[in-house]
Motif scaffolding. Structure first.
Motif, PDB file in Angstrom:
ATOM      1  N   ASP A  24     140.976 -10.610 -16.797  1.00 18.03           N
ATOM      2  CA  ASP A  24     141.616  -9.935 -18.194  1.00 18.03           C
ATOM      3  C   ASP A  24     143.096  -9.619 -17.719  1.00 18.03           C
ATOM      4  O   ASP A  24     144.037  -9.257 -18.496  1.00 18.03           O
ATOM      5  N   ASP A  25     143.336  -9.576 -16.596  1.00 20.42           N
ATOM      6  CA  ASP A  25     144.715  -9.372 -15.865  1.00 20.42           C
ATOM      7  C   ASP A  25     145.584 -10.412 -16.227  1.00 20.42           C
ATOM      8  O   ASP A  25     147.091 -10.414 -15.754  1.00 20.42           O
ATOM      9  N   PHE A  26     145.047 -11.657 -16.466  1.00 21.25           N
ATOM     10  CA  PHE A  26     146.099 -12.858 -16.517  1.00 21.25           C
ATOM     11  C   PHE A  26     145.980 -13.468 -17.978  1.00 21.25           C
ATOM     12  O   PHE A  26     144.948 -13.210 -18.805  1.00 21.25           O
ATOM     13  N   LYS A  27     146.867 -14.297 -18.179  1.00 23.27           N
ATOM     14  CA  LYS A  27     146.960 -15.215 -19.530  1.00 23.27           C
ATOM     15  C   LYS A  27     145.826 -16.176 -19.641  1.00 23.27           C
ATOM     16  O   LYS A  27     145.127 -16.395 -18.588  1.00 23.27           O
ATOM     17  N   LYS A  28     145.155 -16.481 -20.853  1.00 21.50           N
ATOM     18  CA  LYS A  28     144.174 -17.252 -21.070  1.00 21.50           C
ATOM     19  C   LYS A  28     144.526 -18.460 -21.227  1.00 21.50           C
ATOM     20  O   LYS A  28     145.503 -18.908 -21.679  1.00 21.50           O
ATOM     21  N   VAL A  29     143.502 -19.408 -20.926  1.00 23.80           N
ATOM     22  CA  VAL A  29     143.587 -20.790 -21.304  1.00 23.80           C
ATOM     23  C   VAL A  29     142.995 -21.075 -22.702  1.00 23.80           C
ATOM     24  O   VAL A  29     141.809 -20.869 -22.771  1.00 23.80           O
ATOM     25  N   THR A  30     143.909 -21.363 -23.653  1.00 22.48           N
ATOM     26  CA  THR A  30     143.121 -21.849 -24.757  1.00 22.48           C
ATOM     27  C   THR A  30     143.736 -22.890 -25.567  1.00 22.48           C
ATOM     28  O   THR A  30     144.758 -23.832 -25.124  1.00 22.48           O
ATOM     29  N   PRO A  31     143.095 -23.743 -26.472  1.00 18.90           N
ATOM     30  CA  PRO A  31     143.501 -25.033 -27.151  1.00 18.90           C
ATOM     31  C   PRO A  31     144.802 -24.677 -27.884  1.00 18.90           C
ATOM     32  O   PRO A  31     145.048 -23.730 -28.166  1.00 18.90           O
ATOM     33  N   GLY A  32     145.579 -25.805 -28.034  1.00 12.08           N
ATOM     34  CA  GLY A  32     146.558 -25.829 -28.958  1.00 12.08           C
ATOM     35  C   GLY A  32     147.821 -25.769 -28.145  1.00 12.08           C
ATOM     36  O   GLY A  32     148.870 -25.528 -28.839  1.00 12.08           O
ATOM     37  N   ARG A  33     147.999 -25.475 -26.829  1.00  6.87           N
ATOM     38  CA  ARG A  33     149.202 -25.170 -26.213  1.00  6.87           C
ATOM     39  C   ARG A  33     150.031 -26.628 -26.220  1.00  6.87           C
ATOM     40  O   ARG A  33     149.452 -27.671 -26.047  1.00  6.87           O
TER      41      ARG A  33
END
Length: 349
Positions: A24-33
């Motif tokens: 939770d302390d880091f950015k998430k990897v998500t689709p659409g980048r």
């Protein structure tokens, strides 16, 4: 692609006092980048882990077959609630009869390792991958250790975004994922050194690039329990140059909840063809024992829809990376429908 980065993070978490690494302390990897080059060749602030990876299949002027491998990992830990980046690198040289490898660590604040954008380079001490301008390719890869060394020139290659436009799933629902691209069509030349001799070589290389946060955390794989996590995860990764115009990549991630298999064919003209798990029959047929652990270093691979039916074998069965965390990775060759060569990585056996 190497997932070994996850294990290095777990080891560092154990080694450093007062360190945490909650996803939770880091950015998430998500689709659409949206990917942007050359910026994406560099560090991505706010993500937990990233790595740059080169494997090379070489033919020597002596008529023998060799392999070279280099990886730099950048992992961020929270120490006393402050982010600190740790660099880890490993390098290896395979011959038909010998296997040489080494590993190095450094904190970013020490200045011994890092990434520079212009001119582009990654380095840890005197191990260096230097690019041209703001790009890693064309470039030069230099590693020197007391027992082995290599100096290799790498050509340009087209980059391919993996998965869904760079969003690469590591499980079926995509909750575990990375941003991932690679360059599989690199030509190279240079020399390798071992046992007091120098051999001129040429061949083909593969460049992999990934970054992620919190990969594989969750049920049964709690980031606060790295020892359990390391025992609960396994993977197989295969990269082959089927011919000058075709590259094949497969990876299989094994966790307590599922086994996830994915594959892709890439073509020099820029086309990419995903392979579903149903199309791939990838089975072990031969093992090599190292102490209590047996690694499946021989494989039979069939992709009937693409007329692929090959047997995969190691150029040297003893390519065990016996470092902080042992795993098998080495140069391989094939027979059958395609006379190919490439690299195989095995962890969790």
């Amino acid at each position: 692609m190497t997932l070994f980065n996850l294990v290095i993070w777990a080891v560092l978490l154990l080694m450093l006092p007062n360190s945490t690494n909650a996803a939770d302390d880091f950015k998430k990897v998500t689709p659409g980048r949206s990917f942007s080059f050359p910026q994406d060749h560099n560090i991505h602030q706010g993500y937990q882990s990233e790595w740059w990876y080169v494997t090379a299949n070489l033919k020597g002027e002596d008529g023998l077959t060799y392999g070279a491998q280099f990886t730099l990992f950048a992992n961020t830990l929270l120490i006393a609630d402050q982010p600190q980046r740790i660099f880890f690198a490993h390098a290896a040289l395979s011959t038909p009869t010998e296997f040489f490898h080494a590993e190095r660590y450094a904190k970013a604040s020490m200045g011994h390792g890092g990434i520079e954008a212009n001119p582009w380079q990654i380095f840890l001490d005197h191990w260096q991958l230097k690019g041209t301008g703001q790009n890693p390719l064309p470039g030069t890869l230099t590693v020197k250790e007391p027992k082995f060394a290599y100096n290799l020139k790498l050509s340009e290659s087209r980059f391919f975004l993996q998965g869904d436009k760079g969003f690469s799933k590591k499980n079926a629902n995509g909750t575990n994922a990375s941003y991932y691209y690679n360059a599989p069509f690199i030509k190279l030349s240079g020399d390798i050194q071992f046992n007091g001799k120098t051999v001129k070589v040429e061949g083909e290389a593969w460049f992999d690039r990934e970054w992620s946060s919190g990969m594989f955390t969750g049920k049964g794989l709690n980031a606060a329990q790295p020892q359990k996590m390391m025992k609960s995860i396994g993977w197989d990764w295969l990269a082959l140059h089927l011919d000058d115009k075709t590259a094949l990549m497969l990876y299989r991630v094994r966790s307590e909840s599922e086994t996830y298999l994915d594959g892709v064919l890439m073509f020099a003209n820029g086309e990419k063809l995903p392979l579903s798990a149903d199309e791939i029959d990838w089975q072990p047929i031969g093992y090599e024992a190292f102490g209590e652990h047996k690694y499946p270093i021989g494989w039979r691979l069939k992709v009937p829809s693409k007329q692929i039916d090959i047997t995969i074998s190691a150029i040297n069965r003893r390519q065990l990376m016996d470092g902080t965390i042992p795993y098998w990775e080495g140069a391989v060759k094939t027979s059958g429908s395609h006379q190919a060569w490439g690299y195989l990585e095995l962890f969790g056996y």
